[in-house]
Design an enzyme around this catalytic site. Structure first.
Site, PDB file in Angstrom:
ATOM      1  N   ASN A  20      27.002  -1.082 -15.169  1.00  0.00           N
ATOM      2  CA  ASN A  20      26.842   0.365 -14.937  1.00  0.00           C
ATOM      3  C   ASN A  20      27.656   1.090 -16.002  1.00  0.00           C
ATOM      4  O   ASN A  20      28.879   1.177 -15.903  1.00  0.00           O
ATOM      5  CB  ASN A  20      27.347   0.720 -13.527  1.00  0.00           C
ATOM      6  CG  ASN A  20      27.314   2.218 -13.292  1.00  0.00           C
ATOM      7  OD1 ASN A  20      26.660   2.963 -14.028  1.00  0.00           O
ATOM      8  ND2 ASN A  20      28.019   2.673 -12.270  1.00  0.00           N
ATOM      9  N   TRP A  21      26.952   1.611 -16.993  1.00  0.00           N
ATOM     10  CA  TRP A  21      27.652   2.248 -18.117  1.00  0.00           C
ATOM     11  C   TRP A  21      28.076   3.684 -17.809  1.00  0.00           C
ATOM     12  O   TRP A  21      28.723   4.310 -18.637  1.00  0.00           O
ATOM     13  CB  TRP A  21      26.767   2.215 -19.368  1.00  0.00           C
ATOM     14  CG  TRP A  21      26.669   0.857 -19.993  1.00  0.00           C
ATOM     15  CD1 TRP A  21      27.380  -0.260 -19.654  1.00  0.00           C
ATOM     16  CD2 TRP A  21      25.818   0.484 -21.083  1.00  0.00           C
ATOM     17  NE1 TRP A  21      27.019  -1.311 -20.469  1.00  0.00           N
ATOM     18  CE2 TRP A  21      26.062  -0.881 -21.355  1.00  0.00           C
ATOM     19  CE3 TRP A  21      24.873   1.157 -21.857  1.00  0.00           C
ATOM     20  CZ2 TRP A  21      25.392  -1.565 -22.376  1.00  0.00           C
ATOM     21  CZ3 TRP A  21      24.208   0.482 -22.871  1.00  0.00           C
ATOM     22  CH2 TRP A  21      24.464  -0.874 -23.120  1.00  0.00           C
ATOM     23  N   LYS A  22      27.654   4.213 -16.678  1.00  0.00           N
ATOM     24  CA  LYS A  22      27.986   5.605 -16.323  1.00  0.00           C
ATOM     25  C   LYS A  22      27.627   6.522 -17.502  1.00  0.00           C
ATOM     26  O   LYS A  22      26.628   6.295 -18.157  1.00  0.00           O
ATOM     27  CB  LYS A  22      29.462   5.714 -15.917  1.00  0.00           C
ATOM     28  CG  LYS A  22      29.876   4.625 -14.923  1.00  0.00           C
ATOM     29  CD  LYS A  22      31.197   4.885 -14.287  1.00  0.00           C
ATOM     30  CE  LYS A  22      31.587   3.677 -13.452  1.00  0.00           C
ATOM     31  NZ  LYS A  22      32.662   3.956 -12.536  1.00  0.00           N
ATOM     32  N   HIS A 107      25.617   5.551  -5.637  1.00  0.00           N
ATOM     33  CA  HIS A 107      26.935   5.190  -6.180  1.00  0.00           C
ATOM     34  C   HIS A 107      27.975   6.157  -5.615  1.00  0.00           C
ATOM     35  O   HIS A 107      27.682   7.325  -5.383  1.00  0.00           O
ATOM     36  CB  HIS A 107      26.906   5.258  -7.708  1.00  0.00           C
ATOM     37  CG  HIS A 107      28.124   4.673  -8.346  1.00  0.00           C
ATOM     38  ND1 HIS A 107      29.304   5.375  -8.447  1.00  0.00           N
ATOM     39  CD2 HIS A 107      28.356   3.456  -8.888  1.00  0.00           C
ATOM     40  CE1 HIS A 107      30.214   4.600  -9.025  1.00  0.00           C
ATOM     41  NE2 HIS A 107      29.666   3.434  -9.300  1.00  0.00           N
ATOM     42  N   GLU A 109      30.272   7.733  -6.928  1.00  0.00           N
ATOM     43  CA  GLU A 109      30.444   8.961  -7.730  1.00  0.00           C
ATOM     44  C   GLU A 109      29.330   9.963  -7.427  1.00  0.00           C
ATOM     45  O   GLU A 109      29.547  11.170  -7.448  1.00  0.00           O
ATOM     46  CB  GLU A 109      30.496   8.600  -9.226  1.00  0.00           C
ATOM     47  CG  GLU A 109      31.812   7.913  -9.575  1.00  0.00           C
ATOM     48  CD  GLU A 109      31.735   6.929 -10.721  1.00  0.00           C
ATOM     49  OE1 GLU A 109      30.756   6.953 -11.493  1.00  0.00           O
ATOM     50  OE2 GLU A 109      32.673   6.109 -10.857  1.00  0.00           O
ATOM     51  N   GLU A 179      30.901  -1.679  -2.845  1.00  0.00           N
ATOM     52  CA  GLU A 179      31.913  -1.185  -3.773  1.00  0.00           C
ATOM     53  C   GLU A 179      32.975  -0.386  -3.011  1.00  0.00           C
ATOM     54  O   GLU A 179      32.754   0.790  -2.698  1.00  0.00           O
ATOM     55  CB  GLU A 179      31.274  -0.271  -4.820  1.00  0.00           C
ATOM     56  CG  GLU A 179      30.208  -0.953  -5.662  1.00  0.00           C
ATOM     57  CD  GLU A 179      30.068  -0.274  -7.016  1.00  0.00           C
ATOM     58  OE1 GLU A 179      30.264  -0.976  -8.020  1.00  0.00           O
ATOM     59  OE2 GLU A 179      29.781   0.927  -7.061  1.00  0.00           O
ATOM     60  N   GLY A 185      37.129   1.627 -10.864  1.00  0.00           N
ATOM     61  CA  GLY A 185      37.798   2.243 -12.006  1.00  0.00           C
ATOM     62  C   GLY A 185      39.306   2.349 -11.858  1.00  0.00           C
ATOM     63  O   GLY A 185      39.963   3.041 -12.635  1.00  0.00           O
ATOM     64  N   SER A 225      36.398  -2.841 -10.336  1.00  0.00           N
ATOM     65  CA  SER A 225      37.357  -3.442 -11.271  1.00  0.00           C
ATOM     66  C   SER A 225      37.106  -4.936 -11.499  1.00  0.00           C
ATOM     67  O   SER A 225      38.056  -5.725 -11.603  1.00  0.00           O
ATOM     68  CB  SER A 225      38.796  -3.187 -10.815  1.00  0.00           C
ATOM     69  OG  SER A 225      39.054  -1.791 -10.780  1.00  0.00           O
TER      70      SER A 225
HETATM   71  C1  PEP Z   1      31.204   1.012 -10.811  1.00  0.00           C
HETATM   72  O1  PEP Z   1      31.193   2.063 -11.410  1.00  0.00           O
HETATM   73  O2  PEP Z   1      30.233   0.698 -10.113  1.00  0.00           O
HETATM   74  C2  PEP Z   1      32.371   0.139 -10.951  1.00  0.00           C
HETATM   75  C3  PEP Z   1      32.465  -0.892 -10.160  1.00  0.00           C
HETATM   76  O3  PEP Z   1      33.300   0.481 -11.926  1.00  0.00           O
HETATM   77  P1  PEP Z   1      34.549  -0.419 -12.408  1.00  0.00           P
HETATM   78  O4  PEP Z   1      34.047  -1.809 -12.659  1.00  0.00           O
HETATM   79  O5  PEP Z   1      35.037   0.242 -13.654  1.00  0.00           O
HETATM   80  O6  PEP Z   1      35.559  -0.396 -11.303  1.00  0.00           O
END
Ligand code: PEP
Length: 279
Positions: A20-22, A107, A109, A179, A185, A225
């Site tokens: 997931n590059w956001k 997600h 976010e 998640e 993050g 993470s």
């Molecule tokens: C995500 O955005 O879905 C995510 C898991 O980010 P990160 O790996 O940076 O925690």
């Protein structure tokens, strides 16, 4: 090599690792990443690999990965209508027309910053299936919810609401990304035991919403993470079927290390001996 375990059916669940590059990577940056990554990923067929760039970079990604069945492209969001007066939105029909395969939905976010509710996410999940896009449906609790002992309540509410009217066949084609919001993050990964506990809970909730066979076939990714150093331990858990990776997916070498660690841990998992009942 021992006999295959029968208490779960990992052979039915091919690992799936998604990037997931956001809001990162322009089309040229997407090409640079994939030029390197696709050289590394030539032998990655034991794992489904999914790349989710921003909308503007989908075309660049799709052009680079033609004819590579084990690498697929995902959107990070979409509207639920096929077309209409929705300024700034992208539709499932548009994504399907481009040959996008997956779409990340719900997600944290999107939920916390853009106010997406389970009811809205449900419309998107149904629309994704209607247009033959595979949803990666994200669920997970905040730290406050976990500390208040509400993990099961939160996951039950999110899954029940987001999956309303989704058929059992569609459920099997839906990937769940567990998640924990506190791990996204933050550099703070759930322990392997915490991840397994939550994944088993997700599978139990899906059993309640559908049936045990459907639940056994659904792939559940861990997200939060994930790095090359912790993927193996997470993937070794019986109910962890892959990962949704944010920060560590932005660099081709580190994302490839995560894919490799998942593939290796899955090979070990497949050869685990049958455990006597109660162990
Ligand atoms: C995500 O955005 O879905 C995510 C898991 O980010 P990160 O790996 O940076 O925690």
């Amino acid at each position: 090599m021992g006999a295959l375990r029968t208490d779960f059916h990992p052979t039915m669940r091919k690992p799936i690792i998604a990037a997931n590059w956001k809001m990162h990577k322009t089309p040229p940056e997407t090409e640079d990443f994939l030029r390197d990554f696709l050289v590394l990923a030539q032998s990655g067929e034991s794992v489904d690999i999914v790349i989710a760039p921003p909308f503007i970079s989908l075309s660049a990604a799709l052009a680079m990965i033609t004819n590579r069945d084990h690498v697929r492209v995902s959107a990070q969001n979409m509207h639920f209508e096929p077309s209409g007066a929705y300024t700034g939105e992208i539709s499932p029909l548009m994504l399907r027309t481009m040959h996008v395969s997956y779409v990340i939905l719900g997600h944290s976010e999107r939920r916390s910053i853009f106010g997406e509710t389970d009811a809205l996410i449900n419309k998107k999940v149904l629309a994704a299936h209607h247009y033959h896009l595979k949803p990666i449906l994200c669920v997970g609790e905040t730290l406050e919810e976990r500390d208040a002992g509400k993990l099961e309540e939160v996951l039950t509410t999110q899954l029940t609401g987001s999956l309303a009217s989704v058929t059992a066949d569609q459920m099997v084609g839906t990937v769940i990304a567990y998640e924990p919001v506190w791990a996204i993050g933050t550099g703070r990964t759930a322990t392997a035991a915490q991840a397994q506990e939550a994944h088993a809970l997700v599978r139990r909730i899906i059993t309640g919403l559908y049936d045990p066979e459907t639940a056994r076939r659904v792939r559940i990714q861990y997200g939060g993470s994930v790095k090359p150093g912790n993927m193996g331990e997470l993937m070794a858990q019986p109910d962890v079927d892959g990962a949704l990776v944010g920060g560590a997916s932005l660099e081709s070498g580190s994302f490839w290390e995560i894919v490799r660690a998942a593939a290796e841990a899955n090979t070990v998992k497949l050869s685990a001996p049958i455990l006597p009942a109660g162990n």
